[in-house]
Write a protein that holds these residues in place. Structure first.
Motif, PDB file in Angstrom:
ATOM      1  N   VAL A 255       0.841  -1.202   0.000  1.00 16.32           N
ATOM      2  CA  VAL A 255       0.000   0.000   0.000  1.00 16.32           C
ATOM      3  C   VAL A 255       0.873   1.247   0.000  1.00 16.32           C
ATOM      4  N   LEU A 256       1.929   1.268   0.791  1.00 16.65           N
ATOM      5  CA  LEU A 256       2.836   2.415   0.820  1.00 16.65           C
ATOM      6  C   LEU A 256       3.493   2.623  -0.541  1.00 16.65           C
ATOM      7  N   ALA A 257       3.956   1.555  -1.160  1.00 12.91           N
ATOM      8  CA  ALA A 257       4.572   1.663  -2.486  1.00 12.91           C
ATOM      9  C   ALA A 257       3.556   2.154  -3.510  1.00 12.91           C
ATOM     10  N   LEU A 258       2.328   1.678  -3.423  1.00 12.19           N
ATOM     11  CA  LEU A 258       1.278   2.118  -4.347  1.00 12.19           C
ATOM     12  C   LEU A 258       0.990   3.604  -4.187  1.00 12.19           C
TER      13      LEU A 258
ATOM     14  N   GLU B 201       5.613  -3.578  -9.081  1.00 12.45           N
ATOM     15  CA  GLU B 201       5.461  -4.789  -9.903  1.00 12.45           C
ATOM     16  C   GLU B 201       5.973  -6.023  -9.180  1.00 12.45           C
ATOM     17  N   GLU B 202       7.096  -5.911  -8.519  1.00  8.39           N
ATOM     18  CA  GLU B 202       7.624  -7.074  -7.804  1.00  8.39           C
ATOM     19  C   GLU B 202       6.729  -7.453  -6.623  1.00  8.39           C
ATOM     20  N   LEU B 203       6.221  -6.467  -5.899  1.00  6.46           N
ATOM     21  CA  LEU B 203       5.323  -6.773  -4.786  1.00  6.46           C
ATOM     22  C   LEU B 203       4.038  -7.441  -5.272  1.00  6.46           C
TER      23      LEU B 203
ATOM     24  N   LEU C  99       2.774 -11.085  -4.308  1.00  6.33           N
ATOM     25  CA  LEU C  99       1.378 -11.462  -4.099  1.00  6.33           C
ATOM     26  C   LEU C  99       0.956 -12.635  -4.980  1.00  6.33           C
ATOM     27  N   LEU C 100       1.051 -12.470  -6.285  1.00  3.83           N
ATOM     28  CA  LEU C 100       0.549 -13.518  -7.184  1.00  3.83           C
ATOM     29  C   LEU C 100       1.371 -14.796  -7.117  1.00  3.83           C
ATOM     30  N   GLN C 101       2.689 -14.661  -7.255  1.00  6.42           N
ATOM     31  CA  GLN C 101       3.519 -15.861  -7.306  1.00  6.42           C
ATOM     32  C   GLN C 101       3.516 -16.611  -5.977  1.00  6.42           C
TER      33      GLN C 101
ATOM     34  N   ILE D  51      11.900 -11.516  -2.979  1.00  5.88           N
ATOM     35  CA  ILE D  51      11.700 -10.635  -4.132  1.00  5.88           C
ATOM     36  C   ILE D  51      12.831  -9.616  -4.276  1.00  5.88           C
ATOM     37  N   TYR D  52      13.713  -9.523  -3.294  1.00  6.66           N
ATOM     38  CA  TYR D  52      14.773  -8.517  -3.352  1.00  6.66           C
ATOM     39  C   TYR D  52      15.724  -8.696  -4.542  1.00  6.66           C
ATOM     40  N   PRO D  53      16.201  -9.908  -4.826  1.00 11.41           N
ATOM     41  CA  PRO D  53      17.077 -10.045  -6.003  1.00 11.41           C
ATOM     42  C   PRO D  53      16.362  -9.713  -7.321  1.00 11.41           C
ATOM     43  N   SER D  54      15.113 -10.123  -7.454  1.00  9.85           N
ATOM     44  CA  SER D  54      14.388  -9.806  -8.689  1.00  9.85           C
ATOM     45  C   SER D  54      14.116  -8.310  -8.781  1.00  9.85           C
ATOM     46  N   TYR D  55      13.894  -7.659  -7.641  1.00  6.67           N
ATOM     47  CA  TYR D  55      13.715  -6.211  -7.628  1.00  6.67           C
ATOM     48  C   TYR D  55      14.997  -5.516  -8.088  1.00  6.67           C
ATOM     49  N   ALA D  56      16.137  -5.969  -7.583  1.00  7.08           N
ATOM     50  CA  ALA D  56      17.420  -5.368  -7.967  1.00  7.08           C
ATOM     51  C   ALA D  56      17.678  -5.535  -9.466  1.00  7.08           C
ATOM     52  N   VAL D  57      17.438  -6.722  -9.984  1.00  8.22           N
ATOM     53  CA  VAL D  57      17.626  -6.960 -11.419  1.00  8.22           C
ATOM     54  C   VAL D  57      16.632  -6.128 -12.231  1.00  8.22           C
ATOM     55  N   HIS D  58      15.422  -5.992 -11.747  1.00  8.35           N
ATOM     56  CA  HIS D  58      14.386  -5.194 -12.414  1.00  8.35           C
ATOM     57  C   HIS D  58      14.815  -3.726 -12.488  1.00  8.35           C
ATOM     58  N   VAL D  59      15.344  -3.187 -11.390  1.00 11.80           N
ATOM     59  CA  VAL D  59      15.821  -1.801 -11.374  1.00 11.80           C
ATOM     60  C   VAL D  59      16.963  -1.628 -12.371  1.00 11.80           C
TER      61      VAL D  59
END
Length: 145
Positions: A3-6, A55-57, A62-64, A118-126
């Motif tokens: 919610v904060l990120a949104l 997107e990662e959250l 959530l979904l995965q 989700i932290y590694p996927s977030y880093a790669v996404h950034v």
């Protein structure tokens, strides 16, 4: 956290939307005609950090994990990745476009599954978003300096 990120993501988009007219014209306007550094800063912060966080959250957190955690046939990788690909288009996307973004989604989902975070996927996404928009960023930095 979601919610904060949104809230942060929407706030930046609302503030920067005052300076660009539409998503189709946004990049051209940003590069060629924008004279407001706030709009550029907001777009890049949103694009580099807040967008990937949201997107990662949503897709990995959530979904995965919540909905497809115990799925068979790799649905925990495939379905969130296809859903991840769809919002990246402002117009009707071709199958190749969807395939490219879904492939990145599968890579991010595989990284999340492997690391259980989700932290590694977030880093790669950034990093991916920074590299993908590097020509635009360099143009903006060249004008600012």
């Amino acid at each position: 956290m979601t919610v904060l990120a949104l809230v942060l993501y929407i706030s930046f988009n609302v503030q920067t939307a005052k300076h660009v007219q539409s998503t189709a014209e946004g990049w051209a306007l940003l590069i060629g005609y924008s004279e407001t550094n706030f709009a550029e800063l907001g777009i890049y912060i949103s694009l580099f950090f807040l967008g990937p966080l949201m997107e990662e959250l949503i897709y990995r957190g959530l979904l995965q994990h919540a909905f497809f955690k115990h799925s068979r046939f790799g649905l925990d990788l495939l379905l969130p990745s296809i859903l991840f690909a769809l919002p990246h288009f402002s117009r009707l996307a071709s199958l190749l476009d969807i395939l490219v973004f879904a492939t990145f989604g599968i890579i991010f989902a595989g990284l999340t599954r492997y690391t259980k975070s989700i932290y590694p996927s977030y880093a790669v996404h950034v990093i991916n978003n920074i590299v993908a928009t590097l020509p635009f960023l360099l143009t903006v930095l060249d004008r600012v300096w």
